[in-house]
Scaffold this motif. Structure first.
Motif, mmCIF file in Angstrom:
data_model
loop_
_atom_site.group_PDB
_atom_site.id
_atom_site.type_symbol
_atom_site.label_atom_id
_atom_site.label_comp_id
_atom_site.label_asym_id
_atom_site.label_seq_id
_atom_site.Cartn_x
_atom_site.Cartn_y
_atom_site.Cartn_z
ATOM 1 N N PHE A 101 5.299 -0.002 -30.888
ATOM 2 C CA PHE A 101 6.678 0.528 -31.275
ATOM 3 C C PHE A 101 7.378 0.283 -29.983
ATOM 4 C CE2 PHE A 101 3.986 2.543 -34.042
ATOM 5 C CZ PHE A 101 4.320 2.727 -35.366
ATOM 6 N N ILE A 102 8.800 -0.152 -29.914
ATOM 7 C CA ILE A 102 9.711 -0.186 -29.077
ATOM 8 C C ILE A 102 10.973 0.833 -29.637
ATOM 9 C CG2 ILE A 102 11.398 -1.398 -27.523
ATOM 10 C CD1 ILE A 102 9.279 -3.836 -27.986
ATOM 11 N N LEU A 103 11.254 1.759 -29.271
ATOM 12 C CA LEU A 103 12.237 2.628 -29.726
ATOM 13 C C LEU A 103 13.308 3.240 -28.741
ATOM 14 C CD1 LEU A 103 9.618 5.212 -31.595
ATOM 15 C CD2 LEU A 103 10.826 3.252 -32.528
ATOM 16 N N CYS A 110 14.670 8.645 -32.319
ATOM 17 C CA CYS A 110 13.717 7.682 -32.155
ATOM 18 C C CYS A 110 13.101 7.843 -30.439
ATOM 19 C CB CYS A 110 14.406 6.283 -32.027
ATOM 20 S SG CYS A 110 14.515 5.402 -33.657
ATOM 21 N N ALA A 111 13.883 8.768 -29.782
ATOM 22 C CA ALA A 111 13.363 8.893 -28.530
ATOM 23 C C ALA A 111 11.980 9.725 -28.454
ATOM 24 C CB ALA A 111 14.430 9.876 -27.729
ATOM 25 N N LEU A 112 11.276 8.706 -27.559
ATOM 26 C CA LEU A 112 9.919 9.562 -27.411
ATOM 27 C C LEU A 112 9.782 10.395 -26.660
ATOM 28 C CD1 LEU A 112 8.417 5.785 -26.676
ATOM 29 C CD2 LEU A 112 7.894 7.232 -28.637
ATOM 30 N N LYS A 113 10.569 10.929 -25.594
ATOM 31 C CA LYS A 113 10.260 11.889 -24.790
ATOM 32 C C LYS A 113 11.778 12.440 -24.430
ATOM 33 C CE LYS A 113 6.099 9.863 -22.381
ATOM 34 N NZ LYS A 113 5.705 9.505 -21.192
ATOM 35 N N GLY A 132 12.267 12.688 -30.367
ATOM 36 C CA GLY A 132 13.124 12.935 -31.795
ATOM 37 C C GLY A 132 12.192 12.814 -32.998
ATOM 38 N N LEU A 133 12.655 13.203 -33.946
ATOM 39 C CA LEU A 133 11.832 13.537 -35.292
ATOM 40 C C LEU A 133 10.956 12.246 -35.594
ATOM 41 C CD1 LEU A 133 13.842 15.938 -37.358
ATOM 42 C CD2 LEU A 133 12.569 16.602 -35.352
ATOM 43 N N GLU A 148 6.673 2.565 -26.492
ATOM 44 C CA GLU A 148 7.697 2.722 -25.075
ATOM 45 C C GLU A 148 8.942 2.771 -25.760
ATOM 46 O OE1 GLU A 148 7.592 3.305 -22.330
ATOM 47 O OE2 GLU A 148 5.316 2.996 -21.684
ATOM 48 N N ASP A 149 9.889 3.229 -24.824
ATOM 49 C CA ASP A 149 11.563 3.061 -25.113
ATOM 50 C C ASP A 149 12.049 1.925 -24.272
ATOM 51 O OD1 ASP A 149 12.616 4.067 -22.689
ATOM 52 O OD2 ASP A 149 11.941 6.113 -23.197
ATOM 53 N N GLU A 150 13.305 1.315 -24.596
ATOM 54 C CA GLU A 150 13.701 0.073 -24.083
ATOM 55 C C GLU A 150 14.021 0.593 -22.517
ATOM 56 O OE1 GLU A 150 17.402 2.197 -24.829
ATOM 57 O OE2 GLU A 150 15.650 2.171 -25.406
#
Length: 314
Positions: A101-103, A110-113, A132-133, A148-150
């Motif tokens: 996943f890339i969020l 969408c935020a992971l943290k 995020g939910l 990971e996030d971008e």
């Protein structure tokens, strides 16, 4: 490694170069996502649009209440929590096999943290940060998969770790017999060693004891062990040990000056004075020079498609 790389299937926030679905109506070009299109099968998704919110739309907030974390839209007064949770469960349960996943970072869905969490829906600053939910549901359903996030993927080390895992997993899932799984383990031996030595030995024992067992069960157990072993970034001392292990294959063929040069590079790498690529390139050149096929095949030297190894940090 051979030149063939299977295409990982990766869920991505649709606003990252696929559709203008941000709350502000923006599309956000992302260099890594754009580069990955030639190598990855993306599944773009915008959870907020999927639950019926328009584009552009009033902002939503994560609000900490007595009943737990809620997703609220201050302008309309709507509580979107249940809609988001129902969508997330349904989407993820029907998703099928994916490798990662890339969020979007900082997003309340969408935020992971790093999504902001507020004490009140319509006033005051953030009091905390968290997932995020939608991202929270992703973690619950796929706890071991790479995510990971971008923003974090602009770091070369984090990006390399993420890419290594999604491409390794895609390759692993295409192995269809025990000899193939043993070959996979052999190719990833040094990388695994650098991440988690005890887990590497446990995976070796799993394969040694696998004869006669249903292959599907063995591969599933190996996959889980591999993902757990590589879950965190390698530590520099552990990677240095793996490089030193590879160096042992060439001791008899190298001159004293060559040995001293490599050991000096390795010491510099341990102390973060020398980039990882310096001792790695030297080992790869020696593997070719001395015809060490076992080392030449190591995923350590090419953990994902070579075209992606030239990406620079922003």
């Amino acid at each position: 490694m051979d030149g063939f790389w299977p295409r990982p299937r990766v869920v991505v926030s649709a606003c990252l170069g696929f559709a203008a679905v941000r709350y502000s109506g923006e599309l956000i070009p992302d260099r890594l996502v754009a580069a990955l299109r030639e190598h990855v099968d993306f599944v773009p998704i915008c959870p907020e649009v999927e639950i019926g919110l328009g584009v552009p739309r009033p902002t939503v907030r994560l609000v900490r209440t007595g009943g737990g974390l809620r997703m609220l839209q201050p302008l309309t007064g709507e509580d979107l929590t249940e809609r988001m949770e129902v969508f997330s469960r349904g989407f993820l349960s029907s998703l099928g096999e994916v490798e990662g996943f890339i969020l979007k970072n900082r997003s309340p869905s969408c935020a992971l943290k790093d999504a902001k969490v507020y004490a009140h829906a319509d006033q005051g600053g953030a009091v905390a940060r968290g997932p995020g939910l939608f991202a929270r549901a992703v973690e619950e359903v796929f706890p071991l998969l790479p995510k990971e996030d971008e923003g974090r993927l602009t770091s070369a080390r984090i990006r390399g770790h993420f890419l290594m895992r999604i491409f390794a997993l895609a390759r692993l899932r295409r192995v269809d017999d025990l000899p193939g799984l043993m070959d996979f383990h052999a190719r990833y031996k040094l990388l695994l060693h650098a991440h988690h030595q005890a887990a590497t030995k446990a995976l070796g024992r799993l394969l040694a004891e696998a004869k006669g067992k249903p292959f599907g069960q063995v591969r599933q157990a190996y996959e889980e062990g591999f993902l757990r072993a590589t879950r965190t970034l390698f530590r520099l001392p552990a990677m240095a040990d793996a490089l030193l292990h590879a160096f042992g294959y060439f001791k008899r063929g190298l001159s004293p000056k060559e040995k001293a040069h490599f050991l000096d590079l390795l010491a510099g790498f341990r102390e973060e004075r020398v980039p990882f690529e310096a001792p790695l390139a030297l080992l790869q050149s020696w593997a070719k020079r001395f015809g060490e096929e076992y080392l030449e095949a190591q995923a350590l030297f090419e953990p994902y498609p070579r075209a992606l190894m030239d990406l620079k940090s922003s």
